[in-house]
Design an enzyme around this catalytic site. Structure first.
Site, PDB file in Angstrom:
ATOM      1  N   GLY A  46       0.831  -1.199   0.000  1.00 20.69           N
ATOM      2  CA  GLY A  46       0.000   0.000   0.000  1.00 20.69           C
ATOM      3  C   GLY A  46       0.857   1.237   0.000  1.00 20.69           C
ATOM      4  O   GLY A  46       1.707   1.392   0.878  1.00 20.69           O
ATOM      5  N   ASN A 120      -6.326  -4.793   6.699  1.00 24.17           N
ATOM      6  CA  ASN A 120      -5.996  -5.247   5.352  1.00 24.17           C
ATOM      7  C   ASN A 120      -7.143  -6.116   4.880  1.00 24.17           C
ATOM      8  O   ASN A 120      -7.438  -7.138   5.500  1.00 24.17           O
ATOM      9  CB  ASN A 120      -4.688  -6.040   5.378  1.00 24.17           C
ATOM     10  N   GLY A 121      -7.773  -5.721   3.791  1.00 20.02           N
ATOM     11  CA  GLY A 121      -8.893  -6.496   3.272  1.00 20.02           C
ATOM     12  C   GLY A 121     -10.009  -5.587   2.802  1.00 20.02           C
ATOM     13  O   GLY A 121      -9.794  -4.393   2.585  1.00 20.02           O
ATOM     14  N   TYR A 273       1.580 -12.592  -7.032  1.00 20.72           N
ATOM     15  CA  TYR A 273       2.054 -11.229  -7.209  1.00 20.72           C
ATOM     16  C   TYR A 273       2.168 -10.434  -5.906  1.00 20.72           C
ATOM     17  O   TYR A 273       3.097  -9.660  -5.739  1.00 20.72           O
ATOM     18  CB  TYR A 273       1.091 -10.483  -8.143  1.00 20.72           C
ATOM     19  N   SER A 314       8.468  -8.992 -10.486  1.00 22.50           N
ATOM     20  CA  SER A 314       7.597 -10.089 -10.058  1.00 22.50           C
ATOM     21  C   SER A 314       7.646 -11.290 -10.991  1.00 22.50           C
ATOM     22  O   SER A 314       7.301 -12.395 -10.589  1.00 22.50           O
ATOM     23  CB  SER A 314       6.168  -9.589  -9.892  1.00 22.50           C
ATOM     24  N   CYS A 467     -10.789 -15.165  -8.436  1.00 22.21           N
ATOM     25  CA  CYS A 467     -10.512 -14.310  -9.600  1.00 22.21           C
ATOM     26  C   CYS A 467     -10.134 -15.162 -10.818  1.00 22.21           C
ATOM     27  O   CYS A 467     -10.157 -14.676 -11.947  1.00 22.21           O
ATOM     28  CB  CYS A 467      -9.429 -13.284  -9.284  1.00 22.21           C
TER      29      CYS A 467
HETATM   30  S1  SF4 Z   1     -10.467 -13.294  -5.675  1.00 21.95           S
HETATM   31 FE1  SF4 Z   1      -8.304 -13.610  -6.276  1.00 21.95          FE
HETATM   32  S2  SF4 Z   1      -7.194 -11.835  -5.461  1.00 21.95           S
HETATM   33 FE2  SF4 Z   1      -9.201 -11.901  -4.433  1.00 21.95          FE
HETATM   34  S3  SF4 Z   1      -8.828 -13.048  -2.528  1.00 21.95           S
HETATM   35 FE3  SF4 Z   1      -9.527 -14.541  -4.057  1.00 21.95          FE
HETATM   36  S4  SF4 Z   1      -7.617 -15.320  -5.034  1.00 21.95           S
HETATM   37 FE4  SF4 Z   1      -7.106 -13.435  -3.919  1.00 21.95          FE
END
Ligand code: SF4
Length: 493
Positions: A46, A120-121, A273, A314, A467
């Site tokens: 951040g 965090n979140g 990442y 990365s 994701c």
């Molecule tokens: S959606 Fe992807 S970036 Fe978000 S917590 Fe789940 S794995 Fe991690």
């Protein structure tokens, strides 16, 4: 397809991690400086604001400001923060509300007790929680101060006497009982570090989306988002804070209680990442995981090439793994300016048009005439890779084979990572073959989700992979799946 401007298009912002948190309880130590160095190690999580709160046992002082950790704090600012407990935070906003009011730690108080909190979140039921505070549902906290973020709502609830079946923070059970009553009501991702005047607390949501670890100092304790932050302050790793666990640290020692049944689903993208390579998650080094992903990538998507180059930094471990497994030499083909992305000076139009070259410049001697495998950590919108491929061709590369050390990112994250909306995610509407054509590469290969999962060393059942596969551990309504954050007040942390 190479863009007509030769690739000089603005690059995509990287996936933005929502925050880093750090807490320390250490009588006799300069806790403000320990927090400073802890945040320094977590700066990658951040970079918009930073803050440290310190308690001397009687009162809490907070210093927070927009900017990088090293910009926000100087020697006099740290010297003024005296005490034996500290909570630190560095922040990205996930909904663009990048203001001082949303910088953390947040601070709320009653006449009897104060709480400073770093998060965090991202909570996904912030409005519901804010409604508990009464008034217009905008989260009027104690003193009638409107809550400005999910984190602020949570902090206000910790000191509120309006939580149904809750325990007010100024009751004998204190902030510990108040938090234990409020936390099961919060939905979403939260790794929290907070304190009152006497005690340091750490808590992790029942899914454990974001990491949080406990470390031991000589005569003290540290809590941090990543193990790399323990290393920098000389703390020994003790264990991870468990999903659904609340830990309390004060002169009476370390106490742990479970406020909700754990349903572990740690973020797979931390390995791809987000986390530092020198961090360890669930017993597995992030660097080793990324190297293993590179090896798997070489097996799944081999290429006839002369040189494997990473997109720094990365992509480096996966490129090492790809080179090892394929026998193709590893080399540097791109030079990164690590600092330019975080300047607060807006680039002029001329500079902006240089796009990716602000950050990456090719080593012409290394790549001219060569068939390249270029290893990147992920593709979000695709603009960066399109510019990159064009730049490498312009610098003389004979072929450009792009290999990606993650599976296609096809769904937005609601748990604290700001990717994009589904419509903006290139893999949300194009196949790998179409993406290959779109970025102008000779070939494109993504590691399989099975390969990525195996490299993490964790079973799919203990991971969030939403994701990549759209399977959200906390269900998301169909109507919300195209968005990139939920909940109007859900300014993430
Ligand atoms: S959606 Fe992807 S970036 Fe978000 S917590 Fe789940 S794995 Fe991690």
């Amino acid at each position: 397809m190479t863009p007509p401007d030769g690739g000089l298009v603005p690059e995509d912002p990287p996936p933005r991690e929502a925050c880093g948190v750090f807490g320390v309880w250490a009588p006799g130590e300069d806790v403000a400086k320990l927090a400073y160095y802890g945040l320094y190690a977590l700066q990658h999580r951040g970079q918009e604001s930073a803050g440290i709160a310190v308690s001397d046992g009687n009162r809490i002082m907070v210093h927070k400001e927009m900017g990088l950790v090293a910009q926000v704090f100087d020697e006099p600012a740290l010297t003024a923060l005296r005490g034996h407990i500290a909570v630190g935070h560095c922040r990205y906003s996930t909904t663009g509300a990048s203001t001082w009011a949303n910088a953390q730690p947040t601070f709320r108080f009653t006449p009897a007790v104060s709480v400073a909190l770093g998060h965090n979140g991202n909570l996904i039921n912030t409005r519901e929680l804010a409604a508990l505070l009464g008034d217009s549902g905008q989260g009027q906290g104690p003193g009638g101060i409107a809550a400005t973020s999910d984190t602020d709502v949570l902090t206000a609830l910790f000191v509120s006497d309006r939580v149904p079946s809750g325990s007010p923070a100024d009751a004998p059970g204190g902030v510990e009982d108040a938090a234990a009553a409020v936390l099961p009501l919060a939905k979403g991702a939260y790794s929290l570090v907070f304190m009152d005047e006497q005690t340091l607390y750490a808590a992790r949501d029942p899914h454990g989306f974001r990491p949080l670890v406990l470390g031991r100092l000589d005569g003290g304790w540290v809590v941090a988002s990543e193990t790399a932050a323990l290393d920098i302050v000389g703390a020994a790793f003790v264990r991870e804070i468990e999903p659904g666990e609340l830990v309390c640290i004060n002169g009476r020692g370390v106490r742990s209680r479970t406020f909700a049944a754990p349903q572990p689903s740690g973020c797979l993208f931390e390995y791809v990442y987000l986390a530092r390579p020198d961090t360890t998650i669930s017993g597995r080094g992030v660097h080793a995981t990324r190297v293993a992903v590179g090896r798997r990538l070489a097996a799944e998507h081999p290429a006839e090439a002369d040189l494997v180059i990473p997109v720094p930094e990365s992509g480096t471990p996966a490129a090492i793994g790809f080179a090892e497994a394929s026998g193709i030499p590893f080399g540097q083909g791109l030079v990164k300016n690590s600092y330019v992305g975080r300047t607060f000076i807006q680039p002029s139009q001329t500079i902006r048009e240089r796009g990716i070259k602000l950050k990456l410049n090719p080593l012409r001697d290394a790549i001219a005439g060569r068939r390249l495998v270029v290893v990147d950590d992920s593709i979000v919108r695709g603009n960066t890779q399109r510019a990159l491929v064009a730049m490498l061709r312009e610098a003389g590369a004979a072929q450009v084979h792009v290999r990606v050390a993650s599976s296609p990112v096809t769904w937005p994250c609601f748990y604290g990572i700001d990717f994009a909306t589904r419509a903006e995610l290139i893999a949300g509407h194009l196949s790998p073959a179409e993406i290959c054509a779109s970025i102008g590469a000779d070939s494109l290969g993504y590691v399989s989700l099975e390969g990525l999962t195996e490299a993490s060393g964790l079973p799919a059942s203990r991971l969030c992979r939403a994701c990549f596969d759209g399977q959200y551990p906390i269900p998301v309504a169909d109507d919300d799946r195209g968005k990139h954050v939920l909940d109007g007040l859900g300014v993430g942390s």
